[in-house]
Scaffold this motif. Structure first.
Motif, PDB file in Angstrom:
ATOM      1  N   SER A 238       0.828  -1.213   0.000  1.00 22.21           N
ATOM      2  CA  SER A 238       0.000   0.000   0.000  1.00 22.21           C
ATOM      3  C   SER A 238       0.860   1.259   0.000  1.00 22.21           C
ATOM      4  CB  SER A 238      -0.932   0.010   1.204  1.00 22.21           C
ATOM      5  OG  SER A 238      -1.793  -1.102   1.173  1.00 22.21           O
ATOM      6  N   LEU A 239       1.938   1.242   0.819  1.00 23.25           N
ATOM      7  CA  LEU A 239       2.816   2.409   0.902  1.00 23.25           C
ATOM      8  C   LEU A 239       3.568   2.642  -0.409  1.00 23.25           C
ATOM      9  CD1 LEU A 239       4.248   1.897   4.513  1.00 23.25           C
ATOM     10  CD2 LEU A 239       2.698   3.717   3.767  1.00 23.25           C
ATOM     11  N   ILE A 240       3.997   1.537  -1.058  1.00 20.23           N
ATOM     12  CA  ILE A 240       4.696   1.682  -2.344  1.00 20.23           C
ATOM     13  C   ILE A 240       3.764   2.277  -3.399  1.00 20.23           C
ATOM     14  CG2 ILE A 240       5.752   0.372  -4.240  1.00 20.23           C
ATOM     15  CD1 ILE A 240       6.889  -1.515  -2.045  1.00 20.23           C
ATOM     16  N   ARG A 241       2.523   1.798  -3.418  1.00 19.70           N
ATOM     17  CA  ARG A 241       1.558   2.376  -4.362  1.00 19.70           C
ATOM     18  C   ARG A 241       1.338   3.853  -4.063  1.00 19.70           C
ATOM     19  NH1 ARG A 241      -0.969  -2.703  -3.583  1.00 19.70           N
ATOM     20  NH2 ARG A 241      -2.366  -1.809  -1.988  1.00 19.70           N
ATOM     21  N   ARG A 242       1.308   4.181  -2.769  1.00 17.61           N
ATOM     22  CA  ARG A 242       1.147   5.574  -2.359  1.00 17.61           C
ATOM     23  C   ARG A 242       2.337   6.425  -2.818  1.00 17.61           C
ATOM     24  NH1 ARG A 242      -2.231   9.662  -1.562  1.00 17.61           N
ATOM     25  NH2 ARG A 242      -1.545  11.075   0.110  1.00 17.61           N
ATOM     26  N   LEU A 243       3.563   5.829  -2.770  1.00 14.90           N
ATOM     27  CA  LEU A 243       4.762   6.537  -3.218  1.00 14.90           C
ATOM     28  C   LEU A 243       4.666   6.885  -4.700  1.00 14.90           C
ATOM     29  CD1 LEU A 243       7.732   4.681  -1.462  1.00 14.90           C
ATOM     30  CD2 LEU A 243       7.055   7.064  -1.135  1.00 14.90           C
ATOM     31  N   SER A 244       4.144   5.979  -5.507  1.00 18.16           N
ATOM     32  CA  SER A 244       4.003   6.223  -6.946  1.00 18.16           C
ATOM     33  C   SER A 244       3.074   7.410  -7.204  1.00 18.16           C
ATOM     34  CB  SER A 244       3.465   4.963  -7.637  1.00 18.16           C
ATOM     35  OG  SER A 244       4.366   3.882  -7.471  1.00 18.16           O
ATOM     36  N   ILE A 245       2.002   7.447  -6.452  1.00 17.03           N
ATOM     37  CA  ILE A 245       1.055   8.554  -6.616  1.00 17.03           C
ATOM     38  C   ILE A 245       1.702   9.879  -6.221  1.00 17.03           C
ATOM     39  CG2 ILE A 245      -1.145   9.518  -5.815  1.00 17.03           C
ATOM     40  CD1 ILE A 245      -2.093   6.601  -5.432  1.00 17.03           C
ATOM     41  N   LEU A 246       2.416   9.872  -5.050  1.00 15.40           N
ATOM     42  CA  LEU A 246       3.052  11.099  -4.570  1.00 15.40           C
ATOM     43  C   LEU A 246       4.159  11.566  -5.516  1.00 15.40           C
ATOM     44  CD1 LEU A 246       3.301  10.310  -0.738  1.00 15.40           C
ATOM     45  CD2 LEU A 246       1.704  11.873  -1.862  1.00 15.40           C
ATOM     46  N   GLU A 247       4.886  10.611  -6.140  1.00 15.81           N
ATOM     47  CA  GLU A 247       5.943  10.983  -7.080  1.00 15.81           C
ATOM     48  C   GLU A 247       5.361  11.687  -8.296  1.00 15.81           C
ATOM     49  OE1 GLU A 247       9.798   8.943  -9.279  1.00 15.81           O
ATOM     50  OE2 GLU A 247       8.117   7.691  -8.618  1.00 15.81           O
ATOM     51  N   ASN A 248       4.238  11.175  -8.790  1.00 17.52           N
ATOM     52  CA  ASN A 248       3.586  11.818  -9.944  1.00 17.52           C
ATOM     53  C   ASN A 248       3.097  13.220  -9.586  1.00 17.52           C
ATOM     54  OD1 ASN A 248       4.013   9.562 -11.555  1.00 17.52           O
ATOM     55  ND2 ASN A 248       2.041   8.615 -10.969  1.00 17.52           N
ATOM     56  N   GLN A 249       2.793  13.441  -8.320  1.00 17.40           N
ATOM     57  CA  GLN A 249       2.305  14.748  -7.870  1.00 17.40           C
ATOM     58  C   GLN A 249       3.434  15.642  -7.365  1.00 17.40           C
ATOM     59  OE1 GLN A 249      -0.655  13.754  -4.935  1.00 17.40           O
ATOM     60  NE2 GLN A 249      -2.149  13.009  -6.471  1.00 17.40           N
ATOM     61  N   ASN A 250       4.699  15.131  -7.398  1.00  9.23           N
ATOM     62  CA  ASN A 250       5.867  15.889  -6.919  1.00  9.23           C
ATOM     63  C   ASN A 250       5.719  16.349  -5.458  1.00  9.23           C
ATOM     64  OD1 ASN A 250       7.347  15.737  -9.339  1.00  9.23           O
ATOM     65  ND2 ASN A 250       6.088  17.395 -10.228  1.00  9.23           N
ATOM     66  N   ARG A 251       5.147  15.514  -4.634  1.00 10.48           N
ATOM     67  CA  ARG A 251       4.973  15.857  -3.205  1.00 10.48           C
ATOM     68  C   ARG A 251       6.125  15.210  -2.431  1.00 10.48           C
ATOM     69  NH1 ARG A 251      -1.213  14.246  -2.139  1.00 10.48           N
ATOM     70  NH2 ARG A 251      -0.549  14.681   0.022  1.00 10.48           N
ATOM     71  N   HIS A 252       7.303  15.835  -2.508  1.00  7.08           N
ATOM     72  CA  HIS A 252       8.526  15.262  -1.962  1.00  7.08           C
ATOM     73  C   HIS A 252       8.511  15.165  -0.428  1.00  7.08           C
ATOM     74  CE1 HIS A 252      10.275  15.270  -5.922  1.00  7.08           C
ATOM     75  NE2 HIS A 252       9.985  16.571  -6.066  1.00  7.08           N
ATOM     76  N   ALA A 253       7.885  16.111   0.228  1.00  6.45           N
ATOM     77  CA  ALA A 253       7.821  16.071   1.708  1.00  6.45           C
ATOM     78  C   ALA A 253       7.022  14.861   2.170  1.00  6.45           C
ATOM     79  CB  ALA A 253       7.206  17.358   2.247  1.00  6.45           C
ATOM     80  N   ASP A 254       5.932  14.604   1.485  1.00  6.37           N
ATOM     81  CA  ASP A 254       5.116  13.435   1.845  1.00  6.37           C
ATOM     82  C   ASP A 254       5.850  12.137   1.517  1.00  6.37           C
ATOM     83  OD1 ASP A 254       3.084  15.055   2.724  1.00  6.37           O
ATOM     84  OD2 ASP A 254       2.039  15.072   0.787  1.00  6.37           O
ATOM     85  N   ILE A 255       6.641  12.138   0.405  1.00  2.00           N
ATOM     86  CA  ILE A 255       7.416  10.942   0.035  1.00  2.00           C
ATOM     87  C   ILE A 255       8.425  10.620   1.133  1.00  2.00           C
ATOM     88  CG2 ILE A 255       9.181  10.091  -1.541  1.00  2.00           C
ATOM     89  CD1 ILE A 255       7.710  11.541  -3.801  1.00  2.00           C
TER      90      ILE A 255
END
Length: 444
Positions: A238-255
């Motif tokens: 689940s966290l890895i899938r979440r990382l993919s979404i955050l990377e596409n959104q450029n949300r580096h702090a959340d990553i």
């Protein structure tokens, strides 16, 4: 003495110690030798006093025929040995009773003696037949008293008659006591073997029950460990899938925050696997020697707190880390074992915290230091408090439905390896406080 020993143990040496037949074989040989000795001494004395050839004939015939039981035992014909001895006792009782006469004989005591011999030697239908034979010979003896088929010996004085009477009484009493002694010896062995068998049976039953419980615990351990590992990989996915979404959104702090959570999960999973290996080693009674090095305890356990903060937050619990200012910057300990101890205590506290704070406190001691893990959750019931460090013992709560109770058991073993001490204070619904005391350790 060598000959007497051979006669005593004739036919008995090859029998097993627990075999009741061995006691019978030995008893028959003892009674044969005692009867032969008394026959020669007492019978010879009575022959001299009475000058009665019938008494002398009885002595010679009985002494000769007493060799039959020993020879039968030697040939391992144990039943023939017992039967021949019993029949010889009945015949000689009738014969000597007839020769000595009613006034000097004691047929009643001889009846007790014959009965004791029968109960020592036989069982079942054979015993019933022998008792019937015994009564037959006693009846025949009384018939002879009335009709004098075998002449009674005569003695020249009343004093000698009294002497013979009391001698017969003493001999009969001695033979009866000897038979009861053999009887007791035989059944004491049987009883002892029965007690040993009962103890062995109960021990086997206990071992089977313990093995059954052990197998149930192993199945429970495997299924629960599988459940924990499966949850870990599900959470990681689940966290890895979440990382993919955050990377596409450029949300580096959340990553960065997600990566910190993944790191904490990975460290906890590593310690869970280490616990499984530790339990297996303890079960096989194999222990690894601790590797003692200087550690930055504050930094090491602060990282442990961060690794567990996200797990605690999922259960609405806050972790508080307190450190005594006098605690040295570096302390000697085994890094991995210390992490396991801390992880298990924190994990246990978080499971039972019931959405309340969990405190990890480090304090300096004169000859070492201590760690305190305290929660204000469900606590431990009094019935479990004395067994809480045993394997597969756990207090169920809404946060610990699937717990298997190995964490505290492993923790105690690890603390022992570090020459420390662990204790617990708790009351039901009033939280629990675990205190681990570590001495100063020499570096490896």
């Amino acid at each position: 003495m060598g000959l007497i020993r051979k006669l005593l143990y004739a036919g008995c040496s090859d029998l097993q110690e627990h075999d009741p037949q061995k006691a019978i074989c030995f008893g028959v040989n003892v009674m044969v030798l005692v009867n032969a000795t008394l026959c020669i001494l007492v019978g010879g004395l009575f022959t001299l006093l009475s000058r009665n050839l019938l008494m002398l004939g009885g002595v010679l015939i009985e002494t000769t025929f007493l060799s039959i039981p020993i020879l039968a035992n030697f040939k391992k014909r144990y039943f023939i040995a017992s039967l021949s001895l019993y029949l010889l006792m009945c015949i000689t009782t009738f014969y000597y009773g007839s020769v000595i006469g009613k006034e000097m004989d004691n047929a009643t005591l001889m009846l007790v003696y014959s009965f004791s011999v029968a109960f020592f030697l036989f069982r079942g239908i054979t015993l019933a037949i022998c008792i019937a034979i015994n009564f037959g010979f006693v009846a025949l003896l009384n018939y002879n008293y009335a009709h004098h088929l075998i002449p009674t010996m005569t003695l020249p004085s009343k004093a000698l008659e009294g002497f013979v009477k009391w001698s017969v009484f003493a001999v009969t009493l001695l033979l009866t006591a000897l038979t009861f002694t053999m009887f007791a010896k035989r059944y004491s062995r049987v009883l002892l073997n029965l007690l040993k068998l009962r103890h062995y049976t109960s021990q086997v039953e206990k071992n089977l029950q313990e093995e059954e419980i052990s197998n149930e615990n192993k199945v429970k351990f495997i299924s629960t460990t599988y459940h924990e590992v499966n949850n870990f990989f599900s959470g990681q996915s689940s966290l890895i899938r979440r990382l993919s979404i955050l990377e596409n959104q450029n949300r580096h702090a959340d990553i960065k925050e997600i990566l910190t959570i993944i790191e904490g999960y990975s460290e906890n999973m590593q310690l869970l696997i280490k616990n499984a290996l530790s339990w297996s080693m303890f079960e096989m009674q194999v222990t690894d020697e601790p590797y003692i090095e200087l550690l930055d305890i504050k930094a090491l356990l602060a990282n442990m707190i961060r690794a567990n903060e996200f797990i605690a937050l999922e259960k609405n619990t806050r972790l508080i880390f307190l450190v005594d200012e006098s605690l040295p910057a570096f302390l000697p300990s085994d890094r991995l074992k210390l992490l396991q101890i801390t992880h298990n205590l924190l994990n246990n506290a978080i499971k039972h915290a019931d959405e309340k704070d969990v405190i990890l406190k480090l304090e300096k001691l004169p000859n070492g230091w201590r760690m305190i893990v305290q929660d204000n959750g469900v606590g431990i019931s009094e019935s479990l408090l004395q067994r809480i460090f045993n394997p597969f013992v756990t207090e169920k709560s809404k946060g610990n439905i699937n717990g298997i109770g190995l964490g505290l058991y492993i923790t105690r073993k690890l603390v022992d390896q570090l020459h420390g001490d662990i204790s617990v204070r708790s009351q039901l619904n009033a939280g629990a406080c675990f205190t681990v005391t570590f001495p100063e350790l020499a570096l490896s």
